[in-house]
Structure formats: structure tokens, C-alpha cells
Design an enzyme around this catalytic site. Structure first.
Site, PDB file in Angstrom:
ATOM      1  N   ASP A 138       1.088  -1.014   0.088  1.00 16.89           N
ATOM      2  CA  ASP A 138      -0.085   0.187   0.027  1.00 16.89           C
ATOM      3  C   ASP A 138       0.947   1.165   0.109  1.00 16.89           C
ATOM      4  OD1 ASP A 138      -2.289   1.445  -0.111  1.00 16.89           O
ATOM      5  OD2 ASP A 138      -2.652   1.484   2.277  1.00 16.89           O
ATOM      6  N   HIS A 172      -3.418  13.946   1.015  1.00 16.36           N
ATOM      7  CA  HIS A 172      -3.733  12.833   2.268  1.00 16.36           C
ATOM      8  C   HIS A 172      -2.552  13.021   3.103  1.00 16.36           C
ATOM      9  CE1 HIS A 172      -4.998   9.480   4.412  1.00 16.36           C
ATOM     10  NE2 HIS A 172      -3.864   8.742   4.047  1.00 16.36           N
ATOM     11  N   GLU A 177     -10.583   3.708   3.785  1.00 18.96           N
ATOM     12  CA  GLU A 177      -9.621   4.570   2.791  1.00 18.96           C
ATOM     13  C   GLU A 177      -9.986   4.278   1.766  1.00 18.96           C
ATOM     14  OE1 GLU A 177      -5.364   4.112   4.016  1.00 18.96           O
ATOM     15  OE2 GLU A 177      -5.678   5.283   5.569  1.00 18.96           O
ATOM     16  N   GLU A 204      -9.089   3.788  -2.141  1.00 20.37           N
ATOM     17  CA  GLU A 204      -7.954   3.793  -2.786  1.00 20.37           C
ATOM     18  C   GLU A 204      -8.164   3.124  -4.294  1.00 20.37           C
ATOM     19  OE1 GLU A 204      -4.607   2.492  -0.706  1.00 20.37           O
ATOM     20  OE2 GLU A 204      -5.362   3.134   1.281  1.00 20.37           O
ATOM     21  N   ASP A 259      -8.860   0.394   1.992  1.00 17.57           N
ATOM     22  CA  ASP A 259      -8.038   0.027   3.080  1.00 17.57           C
ATOM     23  C   ASP A 259      -8.473   0.439   4.463  1.00 17.57           C
ATOM     24  OD1 ASP A 259      -5.617  -0.584   4.337  1.00 17.57           O
ATOM     25  OD2 ASP A 259      -4.805   1.557   3.910  1.00 17.57           O
ATOM     26  N   ARG A 261      -7.754   3.737  13.448  1.00 18.55           N
ATOM     27  CA  ARG A 261      -7.125   4.948  13.782  1.00 18.55           C
ATOM     28  C   ARG A 261      -6.378   4.939  14.973  1.00 18.55           C
ATOM     29  NH1 ARG A 261      -5.658   5.888   8.692  1.00 18.55           N
ATOM     30  NH2 ARG A 261      -7.680   6.593   7.393  1.00 18.55           N
ATOM     31  N   GLN A 319      -3.599   2.522  15.054  1.00 22.01           N
ATOM     32  CA  GLN A 319      -2.637   2.928  14.208  1.00 22.01           C
ATOM     33  C   GLN A 319      -1.691   4.041  15.044  1.00 22.01           C
ATOM     34  OE1 GLN A 319      -4.180   4.660  10.425  1.00 22.01           O
ATOM     35  NE2 GLN A 319      -2.124   5.229   9.731  1.00 22.01           N
ATOM     36  N   LYS A 340      -4.172  -2.226  10.152  1.00 22.42           N
ATOM     37  CA  LYS A 340      -4.513  -2.052   8.635  1.00 22.42           C
ATOM     38  C   LYS A 340      -4.957  -3.600   8.135  1.00 22.42           C
ATOM     39  CE  LYS A 340      -3.230   2.139   7.364  1.00 22.42           C
ATOM     40  NZ  LYS A 340      -4.121   3.172   6.342  1.00 22.42           N
ATOM     41  N   THR A 358      -8.957  -5.898   4.028  1.00 21.41           N
ATOM     42  CA  THR A 358      -9.255  -4.912   3.080  1.00 21.41           C
ATOM     43  C   THR A 358      -9.765  -5.393   2.012  1.00 21.41           C
ATOM     44  OG1 THR A 358      -6.640  -4.811   3.634  1.00 21.41           O
ATOM     45  CG2 THR A 358      -7.065  -4.016   1.602  1.00 21.41           C
ATOM     46  N   GLU A 367      -9.712  12.359   7.631  1.00 25.73           N
ATOM     47  CA  GLU A 367      -9.650  13.573   7.170  1.00 25.73           C
ATOM     48  C   GLU A 367     -10.951  14.302   6.859  1.00 25.73           C
ATOM     49  OE1 GLU A 367      -6.878  13.878   3.359  1.00 25.73           O
ATOM     50  OE2 GLU A 367      -7.325  11.737   3.574  1.00 25.73           O
TER      51      GLU A 367
END
Ligand code: MN
Length: 412
Positions: free
Chosen positions: A119, A126, A191, A193, A225, A229, A232, A245, A249, A359
Site C-alpha cells: 500500500d 492525504h 480509505e 484507494e 483499506d 486509527r 494506528q 490495517k 482490505t 480527514e
């Protein structure tokens, strides 16, 4: 000017007109069959081979890996033959029609055996947004404009669209004055992607020159993904993402070839005047960006219709797909057919184009208002996230279909 197919639904508003022909694998009994999507239908390529309609024997395998490994030329030859068979006025129409099945009724499987998953972090917006939350004084690290940043993800937990997954358990530390705790993540995120599947690989020790890098790409898909948080934040230093993560996925089932995307190539992201030029092994000419719209919607258990929460464009990425592949191979690392490389969260400059909740809600400080009066900062149990992607120009639409997933409660 759109091409016409004798499959009527391919000529109406669809992600899958005759010009697309994305590859996927669907279940037939206990086996996987390779097919291409055409309108509301799937053409079973295993059946088409057995009936003598196509000559590519790799289409009788249960995954796309062998077809992927045969390279762009083989894929182009097959694509030309499939277009001929499905075009309006095709001589073998009756015979081909026997191998069409309903896309709605098909159960899609992972398109290939994914050996390795990487990834990246290719959106500068971002990287800047996330960096400014974690390091307000120093949002973008000095390597960003030189190195396509990435990490090695985990292939075993990649699931096909529609597969629900359990909220991950993990170690978090919300209170810096107390020891960490182990429990369900409270800050689960998506996420948005774009993924690329490797076609022809490179040998160990052999680098991938930038000019030929796209010949190693079989096609693109959508990737979610999923990211915890809170896990993380606590675990990411100094070696980067790990258990935040790799619990799940999600990938979309249809792999759209670069040949189908060729009409949508555009100039890559315009670097700022004072940005450094890419090093020679990452330098290229030409319109190597892709004008690909991406959209994320959320549907909570209380909602009857999903609500769109972000909309961005893949052309905003700081690094192109060719640069990601060339960089990955630049140390002699061997990429293999079926490997998945994901772009990293696709975020643009506008608030609405931010591709994850971290975000979008600015670390939970600006909750999203849902139409039923509910609010969301991060995902709750039962929430479904739906991603879509498509290219559109001059009446031609090349779509990616959907990438969906629903959050189940954490296992006790
Ligand atoms: Mn990611």
C-alpha cells in the site's frame, strides 16, 4: 463514439459497455470461472474456450494469475477477440449467447491469488492532511517529494466486495497518563484507494524501467483499506502500519484493463514550481495520469438510502501508477502476477474530496451529519461503506462497479 453490442444492456447507461470488458472470477458450483462483464451480463470465458470461441487457454483457470502473467500483448489479443464476439452483428452471436449469465445472480470471488500486497501513500493532500494532525509543525516529511512512500500490507486478509468483517480488536492508548488497553477499535475508518494488479512480473534482481512500467500492470480495481486509527496512532512508530490495517482490505471484483482506460489518460498531477523533479528512474513524459472519478457513500442501519460522503479524482495523485511500479522494482524486488499495489487514500484539495473519515471529519472534530439526524465521526457497527469509480468522456463511460463492505461487531 460508443461501440454497439448485441447485448442490449451494454448500450444503455452502464459501467460495463463493450469498450470496458473488465475481468473477474465468479463461482460455478465449487469452482471459479473467469468472465468479463458486459452490461448486466457476464461472458463465461471458460465456457467460451471449451466451445472454441477463444484460444486463450489461461481463461480455463480458476484465477486470473496465469492470464495476468501472459502480459499486455496477450491481453490485447484476447480483448480484440472478445470485442469481435460481443459487437453488434457478430457472426457467432448465437453460440456466444449460450455463455452469458446474469451479473446480478453471480457470486464474485477474488479475481486472483494475491501473493503480496503493498500500500502506497501517493496523494500529497492525504499525506499533508494526516501529517498536520499528527505533526502540526512538520506535516510533510522531507522524503515525500522524492520517494513514493509505501508499506507492505498483508494479502491473507484481502476480501472481495460484499464480505462483512468484524471490528478489529487491538491495543490503544487514548489517555497518555495511563497504560494502553486491549479492546475493540473505537476509531474505525475506510480509505478510498485504487488498486493495480501486476501482470507480467520481473525477476528477482531485475529492476523495472519507468518507460516499461505500465506493461507490468494488468489492470485496476477499487480498494478499501479499512483502518483502525486508534490502533494506528499507538503502534505506527517507528516501523509504520501493522495491525491497524491488516484485519481486512476489500477489493472490487472487476479488474479494468489499462487498454480500456486509455481514452481517459490526462496530464499527471502538476507539481509546484519549487518541487524537486523526480529522480531519473522515476521521470517520464506524457499524459500518464488517469481521469478517474471516485466516490464513497455510507449507509447506516437506520438509513434507507446511502449518503455520499466524498468524491475525488485519481488524477490528483502525486505519483502515477507507472512511478509506483518502477519504484517498487527499483531495488530488484520481484513483482509477481497477481500482486496488488494500492495507491493510498485518494484525497484532493477540496474538503469533499478527502478519501477517509479521519480527514473528512478532521480527526472526529467535525462530525458528518446524516439525513436522519445521526452523526458520524468514525464507523459504527452495521455501517456499510460503498465505493464507486468511473471514467466518463464524450458519451463513453468505463466503470469499476462497486466495492462494498459492512462492519460487524467485534468478536467477544
Ligand atoms: Mn491505505
Amino acid at each position: 463514439m460508443a461501440l454497439k453490442s448485441w447485448v442490449d444492456s451494454a448500450n444503455r447507461h452502464t459501467d460495463f459497455p463493450l469498450e470496458n470488458l473488465p475481468y473477474g472470477v465468479f463461482r460455478v458450483g465449487r469452482r471459479g470461472h473467469i468472465g468479463v462483464a458486459i452490461g448486466e451480463r457476464i461472458l463465461d470465458l471458460h465456457g467460451a474456450f471449451d466451445d472454441g470461441l477463444i484460444a486463450e487457454e489461461a481463461c480455463t483457470r480458476e484465477t486470473l494469475n496465469e492470464l495476468m502473467s501472459r502480459g499486455r500483448e496477450a491481453a490485447l489479443a484476447l480483448r480484440a477477440r472478445l470485442m469481435e464476439l460481443l459487437a453488434d452483428g457478430a457472426a457467432e452471436r448465437q453460440k456466444v449467447a449460450r455463455h452469458l449469465i446474469s451479473r446480478k445472480e453471480a457470486e464474485m470471488l477474488l479475481p486472483c491469488a494475491i501473493g503480496d500486497y503493498t500500500d502506497f501513500y501517493a496523494s500529497i493532500q492525504h499525506a499533508t492532511n494526516v501529517g498536520s494532525m499528527f505533526r502540526p509543525d512538520n506535516p510533510l516529511l522531507p522524503n515525500y517529494k522524492y520517494v513514493p512512500i509505501g508499506y507492505h500490507g498483508r494479502a491473507s486478509s484481502i476480501v472481495i466486495s460484499g464480505t462483512p468483517f468484524h471490528r478489529p480488536l487491538g491495543q490503544t492508548r487514548d489517555d497518555a497518563t495511563a497504560p494502553p488497553i486491549y479492546g475493540p477499535s473505537k476509531r474505525l475508518d475506510y480509505e478510498m484507494e485504487v488498486g493495480l494488479f501486476i501482470g507480467r512480473g520481473n525477476d528477482l534482481g531485475e529492476t523495472i524501467p519507468i518507460d516499461g512500467a505500465e506493461s507490468h500492470i494488468f489492470g485496476l480495481c477499487l480498494v478499501n483499506d479499512w483502518s483502525a486509527r486508534d490502533i494506528q496512532t499507538w503502534e505506527y512508530q517507528p516501523l509504520g502500519p501493522f495491525l491497524a490495517k491488516n484485519f481486512a482490505t476489500t477489493v472490487s471484483p472487476w479488474v479494468v484493463t489499462l487498454d480500456a482506460l486509455e481514452p481517459f489518460r490526462v496530464a499527471p498531477y502538476a507539481r509546484a514550481e519549487d518541487d524537486p523533479a523526480p529522480l531519473p528512474y522515476l521521470s517520464f513524459d506524457g499524459d500518464r495520469g488517469i481521469n478517474l472519478m471516485l466516490e464513497v457513500s455510507i449507509k447506516t442501519p437506520a438509513m434507507t438510502e446511502p449518503m455520499r460522503v466524498s468524491r475525488g479524482n485519481f488524477r490528483e495523485m502525486y505519483w502515477t501508477i507507472a512511478q509506483l511500479v518502477a519504484h517498487h522494482g527499483s531495488n530488484g524486488c520481484n513483482l509477481r502476477a497477481g500482486d496488488l499495489l494500492a495507491s493510498g487514500t485518494v484525497s484532493g484539495a477540496e474538503k469533499e474530496s478527502r478519501g477517509c473519515l479521519l480527514e473528512r471529519t478532521w480527526r472526529g472534530t467535525e462530525p458528518l451529519e446524516l439525513p436522519n439526524g445521526d452523526r458520524r465521526t468514525f464507523l459504527e457497527d452495521g455501517d456499510e461503506v460503498i465505493m464507486r469509480g468511473w471514467c466518463e468522456k464524450d458519451g463513453l463511460r468505463i466503470g469499476f462497479g462497486e466495492c462494498r463492505g459492512t462492519v460487524l461487531p467485534a468478536r467477544a
